[in-house]
Design a protein around this motif. Structure first.
Motif, PDB file in Angstrom:
ATOM      1  N   GLY A 125      31.142  28.086  34.845  1.00  0.00           N
ATOM      2  CA  GLY A 125      32.099  28.702  35.740  1.00  0.00           C
ATOM      3  C   GLY A 125      32.829  29.748  35.023  1.00  0.00           C
ATOM      4  N   ASN A 126      32.952  30.181  33.939  1.00  0.00           N
ATOM      5  CA  ASN A 126      33.837  30.947  33.316  1.00  0.00           C
ATOM      6  C   ASN A 126      33.178  31.864  32.345  1.00  0.00           C
ATOM      7  N   ARG A 127      33.560  33.373  32.391  1.00  0.00           N
ATOM      8  CA  ARG A 127      33.307  33.927  31.034  1.00  0.00           C
ATOM      9  C   ARG A 127      34.152  33.445  29.924  1.00  0.00           C
ATOM     10  N   ALA A 128      33.927  34.021  28.841  1.00  0.00           N
ATOM     11  CA  ALA A 128      34.742  33.815  27.539  1.00  0.00           C
ATOM     12  C   ALA A 128      36.167  34.466  27.856  1.00  0.00           C
ATOM     13  N   PRO A 274      30.702  23.769  42.915  1.00  0.00           N
ATOM     14  CA  PRO A 274      31.184  24.676  41.801  1.00  0.00           C
ATOM     15  C   PRO A 274      30.397  26.131  42.105  1.00  0.00           C
ATOM     16  N   THR A 275      31.406  26.988  42.727  1.00  0.00           N
ATOM     17  CA  THR A 275      30.786  28.336  42.886  1.00  0.00           C
ATOM     18  C   THR A 275      31.618  29.238  42.297  1.00  0.00           C
ATOM     19  N   PRO A 276      30.961  29.985  41.267  1.00  0.00           N
ATOM     20  CA  PRO A 276      31.902  30.803  40.499  1.00  0.00           C
ATOM     21  C   PRO A 276      31.429  32.047  40.959  1.00  0.00           C
ATOM     22  N   ASP A 277      32.621  33.042  40.653  1.00  0.00           N
ATOM     23  CA  ASP A 277      32.509  34.686  40.891  1.00  0.00           C
ATOM     24  C   ASP A 277      31.408  34.929  39.877  1.00  0.00           C
ATOM     25  N   PRO A 278      30.492  35.747  40.328  1.00  0.00           N
ATOM     26  CA  PRO A 278      29.525  36.258  39.379  1.00  0.00           C
ATOM     27  C   PRO A 278      29.848  36.866  38.114  1.00  0.00           C
ATOM     28  N   GLN A 279      31.047  37.508  38.329  1.00  0.00           N
ATOM     29  CA  GLN A 279      31.413  38.327  37.285  1.00  0.00           C
ATOM     30  C   GLN A 279      32.468  37.694  36.169  1.00  0.00           C
ATOM     31  N   GLY A 280      32.952  36.542  36.791  1.00  0.00           N
ATOM     32  CA  GLY A 280      33.920  35.771  36.032  1.00  0.00           C
ATOM     33  C   GLY A 280      35.219  36.317  36.075  1.00  0.00           C
ATOM     34  N   ARG A 281      35.743  37.097  37.111  1.00  0.00           N
ATOM     35  CA  ARG A 281      37.058  37.591  37.407  1.00  0.00           C
ATOM     36  C   ARG A 281      38.114  36.488  37.600  1.00  0.00           C
ATOM     37  N   ARG A 345      45.007  38.196  32.988  1.00  0.00           N
ATOM     38  CA  ARG A 345      43.726  37.221  33.252  1.00  0.00           C
ATOM     39  C   ARG A 345      43.049  37.790  34.391  1.00  0.00           C
ATOM     40  N   SER A 346      43.385  37.243  35.618  1.00  0.00           N
ATOM     41  CA  SER A 346      42.547  37.615  36.932  1.00  0.00           C
ATOM     42  C   SER A 346      42.997  38.861  37.506  1.00  0.00           C
ATOM     43  N   PRO A 347      42.544  39.785  38.139  1.00  0.00           N
ATOM     44  CA  PRO A 347      40.830  39.920  37.838  1.00  0.00           C
ATOM     45  C   PRO A 347      40.506  40.334  36.711  1.00  0.00           C
ATOM     46  N   HIS A 348      41.169  41.050  35.848  1.00  0.00           N
ATOM     47  CA  HIS A 348      40.943  42.254  34.821  1.00  0.00           C
ATOM     48  C   HIS A 348      40.511  41.571  33.654  1.00  0.00           C
ATOM     49  N   ASP A 383      45.661  41.007  43.951  1.00  0.00           N
ATOM     50  CA  ASP A 383      44.428  41.179  43.311  1.00  0.00           C
ATOM     51  C   ASP A 383      43.301  40.118  43.060  1.00  0.00           C
ATOM     52  N   ALA A 384      43.947  38.878  42.724  1.00  0.00           N
ATOM     53  CA  ALA A 384      43.071  37.814  42.219  1.00  0.00           C
ATOM     54  C   ALA A 384      42.325  37.149  43.424  1.00  0.00           C
ATOM     55  N   TYR A 385      43.210  37.170  44.511  1.00  0.00           N
ATOM     56  CA  TYR A 385      42.806  36.723  45.765  1.00  0.00           C
ATOM     57  C   TYR A 385      41.752  37.401  46.569  1.00  0.00           C
ATOM     58  N   ALA A 386      41.937  38.558  46.383  1.00  0.00           N
ATOM     59  CA  ALA A 386      40.794  39.561  46.898  1.00  0.00           C
ATOM     60  C   ALA A 386      39.236  39.022  46.260  1.00  0.00           C
ATOM     61  N   VAL A 387      39.334  38.504  45.095  1.00  0.00           N
ATOM     62  CA  VAL A 387      38.119  38.042  44.529  1.00  0.00           C
ATOM     63  C   VAL A 387      37.553  36.644  44.961  1.00  0.00           C
TER      64      VAL A 387
END
Length: 486
Positions: A125-128, A274-281, A345-348, A383-387
């Motif tokens: 569900g997350n990038r590193a 479990p629905t992740p953001d594909p870019q892990g932002r 952290r999010s989204p950067h 910014d985070a909520y936009a993702v």
């Protein structure tokens, strides 16, 4: 004799212990502080012994305040992502790097070199992420090989406290999600991820449900705290998940989330799947109720305000600073603050970002600095909520955290995110959620959904500040000019 459950939250600045009755009313609460260590720029650590000493002292004082109330169970919560490295005898090997520690940039690159980012996101569900526990282990292996050779167990902060209290090694999905190696579909450690990184699976504790009893209070600690020997200790939840439980947020009722203005700022959105953001932002974690949630995290929220207060105007009451900010028009008269005091952290997902005020002029005063800071934190959450919005659209947010006591700040958040923000009638936090997670084990509710539904606090809306006008586009323009698209 009435009955209570206890909750302990191991926070960044201190520990909080509460006792709740079956109606969710606070019978007693105690806080104790401990130091934050910053041995090098970008490093944040704490000594686990300080957590234990403070928690035992807090529980002793809490027990003394209970009167004729009988404790039935104790639940745990705490700051996520920290690494408590234990040797074969259960001794702490070194101070624990924390969630906002940024020393692990090279370790993150190593993870992404061994595991494709898309695969890691699909599994966990997350990038590193620099703050997660998994990169800390790789850092330890590279930077302190003599210490890494001694490691037999890697625990999260609250799970270390649970180990001290019970002698049992255990974790639960909501906190374990922030390690970076939990498979969200199976809600257990991902053997393929660990094998790719050459880490043994038995380094990590067994994963139990958040409401499960993981052990009983040791006799010596019962004597030290005045609590009953054998008191059931419940796994609990990571701080955001536990606070979500206390606010009544359920993956069975997506659409109502929360915004926290604590040291960090967090937008919390429950999910059924479990629905992740594909870019892990943004982060995807397990929720303590058996479901899932998205988290958008800005690392410096009330922490940024505290920094301004302590470093720029320590002689001025915080209430005065907020009043001065309230007298400044929306948009801070052209002043913009980027709140990246500890990276972001999010989204950067960039530990190298740094904070700044942009657009300063002779016309600006201290109130403008504070107002721009409040708005900058609100815009970073936007910014985070936009993702998050396409994945988990929300109708309303319940507010929590110390910064949520400010109607001005909550109004700015409501205006920036375009969501109704509601303040709870009481101020439940992670410690309250930990006590609620202990209620099924105590027999006060038949199951956790009944406890969450039955103890959900009433709320009242905070009027949004809708006059921010061009301030958010200016914030984005400033970010792009300084750091490029993001």
């Amino acid at each position: 004799m009435s009955e209570v459950t206890l909750g302990v939250d191991l926070g960044t600045s201190g520990v909080k212990a509460v006792a709740l009755d079956r109606e969710g009313q606070v019978v007693a609460e105690v806080t104790r502080g401990y130091p934050l260590l910053t041995p090098r720029p970008g490093w944040t650590e704490q000594n686990p012994a300080d957590w234990v000493n403070a928690a035992v002292d807090a529980l002793r004082s809490l027990t003394g305040a209970l009167g004729d109330h009988r404790p039935l169970a104790l639940g745990l919560s705490g700051q996520m992502h920290g690494l408590v490295a234990l040797d074969a005898r259960g001794g702490v090997i070194r101070p624990a790097p924390l969630w906002n520690d940024q020393r692990t940039g090279e370790a993150v690159e190593e993870i992404e070199a061994r595991i494709p980012r898309a695969d890691l996101i699909a599994r966990t569900g997350n990038r590193a992420v620099t703050g997660f526990q998994l990169p800390k282990l790789l850092w330890l292996r590279s930077a302190e090989p003599e210490n890494f050779a001694r490691v037999r167990h890697a625990l999260l902060p609250k799970d270390y406290l649970g180990y001290v209290l019970t002698g049992e090694l255990a974790t639960e999905p909501s906190d374990a999600s922030g390690v970076g190696a939990l498979n969200l579909a199976s809600r257990d450690w991902d053997g393929d991820v660990l094998a790719a990184l050459e880490l043994p699976r038995d380094l990590f504790p067994p994963v139990r449900e958040s409401w499960a009893v993981v052990g009983s209070l040791r006799a010596d600690l019962a004597r030290a705290t005045g609590l009953p020997a054998g008191l059931p200790v419940v796994a609990g939840g990571g701080d955001n998940a536990a606070a979500g439980v206390a606010l009544g947020l359920s993956s069975r009722r997506p659409g109502v989330g929360s915004v926290s203005l604590g040291t960090s700022g967090v937008v919390f959105a429950p999910l059924t799947r479990p629905t992740p953001d594909p870019q892990g932002r943004v982060h995807l974690f397990c929720h303590a109720d058996g479901g899932y949630h998205l988290l958008g995290v800005t690392l410096s929220a009330a922490g940024a305000l505290g920094w301004l207060h302590s470093r720029i105007a320590p002689e001025v009451p915080l209430a005065t600073l907020l009043a001065e900010a309230g007298a400044v028009p929306d948009g801070a008269e052209g002043l913009t603050f980027l709140p990246f005091l500890a990276g972001e952290r999010s989204p950067h997902m960039n530990p190298e970002l740094r904070a700044s005020w942009v657009g300063l002029s002779l016309a600006h005063g201290r109130g403008h600095l504070t107002r721009a800071l409040l708005e900058g934190v609100a815009f970073s959450l936007a910014d985070a909520y936009a993702v998050m919005r396409p994945l988990a659209p929300l109708d309303a947010l319940a507010a929590t955290g110390g910064g949520a006591r400010s109607d001005l700040w909550l109004g700015l958040v409501a205006g920036a995110l375009g969501l109704e923000v509601r303040r709870p009638e009481r101020e439940p936090g992670a410690a309250h959620g930990a006590a609620i997670l202990a209620m099924p084990a105590a027999g006060l509710f038949p199951d956790l959904p009944a406890a969450v539904e039955g103890l959900s606090p009433g709320t009242r809306p905070v009027p949004p500040r809708v006059g921010l006008g061009g301030a958010y586009p200016r914030y984005r323009e400033t970010f792009v000019r300084l750091y490029g698209p993001g």
